[in-house]
Write a protein that holds these residues in place. Structure first.
Motif, PDB file in Angstrom:
ATOM      1  N   UNK A   8      -4.123   0.833  -1.744  1.00 55.14           N
ATOM      2  CA  UNK A   8      -3.089   0.501  -2.727  1.00 55.14           C
ATOM      3  C   UNK A   8      -2.894   1.634  -3.730  1.00 55.14           C
ATOM      4  N   UNK A   9      -3.975   2.226  -4.175  1.00 53.21           N
ATOM      5  CA  UNK A   9      -3.859   3.352  -5.116  1.00 53.21           C
ATOM      6  C   UNK A   9      -3.154   4.542  -4.468  1.00 53.21           C
ATOM      7  N   UNK A  10      -3.506   4.807  -3.212  1.00 53.04           N
ATOM      8  CA  UNK A  10      -2.847   5.909  -2.497  1.00 53.04           C
ATOM      9  C   UNK A  10      -1.368   5.622  -2.310  1.00 53.04           C
ATOM     10  N   UNK A  11      -1.030   4.382  -1.957  1.00 57.56           N
ATOM     11  CA  UNK A  11       0.379   4.015  -1.785  1.00 57.56           C
ATOM     12  C   UNK A  11       1.158   4.200  -3.084  1.00 57.56           C
ATOM     13  N   UNK A  12       0.576   3.762  -4.189  1.00 57.74           N
ATOM     14  CA  UNK A  12       1.261   3.914  -5.470  1.00 57.74           C
ATOM     15  C   UNK A  12       1.434   5.385  -5.819  1.00 57.74           C
ATOM     16  N   UNK A  13       0.424   6.184  -5.517  1.00 62.52           N
ATOM     17  CA  UNK A  13       0.528   7.620  -5.794  1.00 62.52           C
ATOM     18  C   UNK A  13       1.645   8.266  -4.955  1.00 62.52           C
ATOM     19  N   UNK A  14       1.750   7.883  -3.690  1.00 65.97           N
ATOM     20  CA  UNK A  14       2.820   8.405  -2.825  1.00 65.97           C
ATOM     21  C   UNK A  14       4.197   7.971  -3.328  1.00 65.97           C
ATOM     22  N   UNK A  15       4.293   6.739  -3.776  1.00 70.26           N
ATOM     23  CA  UNK A  15       5.547   6.250  -4.346  1.00 70.26           C
ATOM     24  C   UNK A  15       5.894   7.038  -5.600  1.00 70.26           C
ATOM     25  N   UNK A  16       4.897   7.318  -6.411  1.00 72.56           N
ATOM     26  CA  UNK A  16       5.107   8.084  -7.638  1.00 72.56           C
ATOM     27  C   UNK A  16       5.626   9.480  -7.317  1.00 72.56           C
TER      28      UNK A  16
END
Length: 171
Positions: free
Chosen positions: A99-107
């Protein structure tokens, strides 16, 4: 000192009526409103301010599912966020990283649609977690399981805060 539930005349339980909590809060705050103590002594004004602060803290604690669950654990002698307690479900830890990686990619991509979807999915995680906490408090009072769910809920809420901050920055 009475506990926060007693302060609002509510049974200590995870399942509380928020409307009743709000009504009790309004009554308690009205008792100690500064306008009622304008002509009182400095000591009485200070005591009223202390009481208002306690009422506000109690209200904030009980209206939040995370804080309410954590407070109930504390009333039972359990610290969900004890730094010595590091055991977490491996599946959850892997999900947390993802989830943290996904949010970082979205960012990085600044994709508002993906961020909106991420927030919606995380809101479902929060709802599911709160429902599980409610079930455990209602049916089994398995405090170790509740403690883990409270820790997970804190992660999801923190992630939600971060995602919503991103959304606010982008709009």
């Amino acid at each position: 000192m009475e506990n926060y539930f007693e302060l609002f005349s509510i049974e200590p339980d995870f399942n509380i009526n928020i409307i009743n909590l709000n009504a009790e809060y309004q009554q308690q705050v009205a008792k100690f409103h500064p306008d009622r103590f304008v002509t009182s002594s400095a000591k009485e004004r200070a005591l009223a301010l202390q009481n208002t602060s306690l009422i506000n803290t109690a209200f904030d604690t009980l209206k939040s599912p995370l804080n309410r669950a954590n407070y109930l654990l504390e009333l039972n002698g359990i610290d969900a966020f004890d730094e010595k307690y590091t055991q977490m479900d491996v599946k959850f830890l892997m999900n947390q990283i993802e989830l943290r990686e996904n949010l970082e990619l979205i960012k990085i991509s600044k994709d508002e649609v993906k961020l909106y979807d991420f927030i919606e999915k995380n809101d479902l995680n929060i709802k599911h977690n709160v429902d599980n906490i409610r079930l455990l408090f209602t049916n089994t009072k398995t405090f170790n399981k509740i403690k883990n769910l409270v820790r997970e809920l804190k992660f999801y809420e923190h992630l939600n805060t971060h995602a919503n901050q991103l959304m606010s920055e982008w709009l």
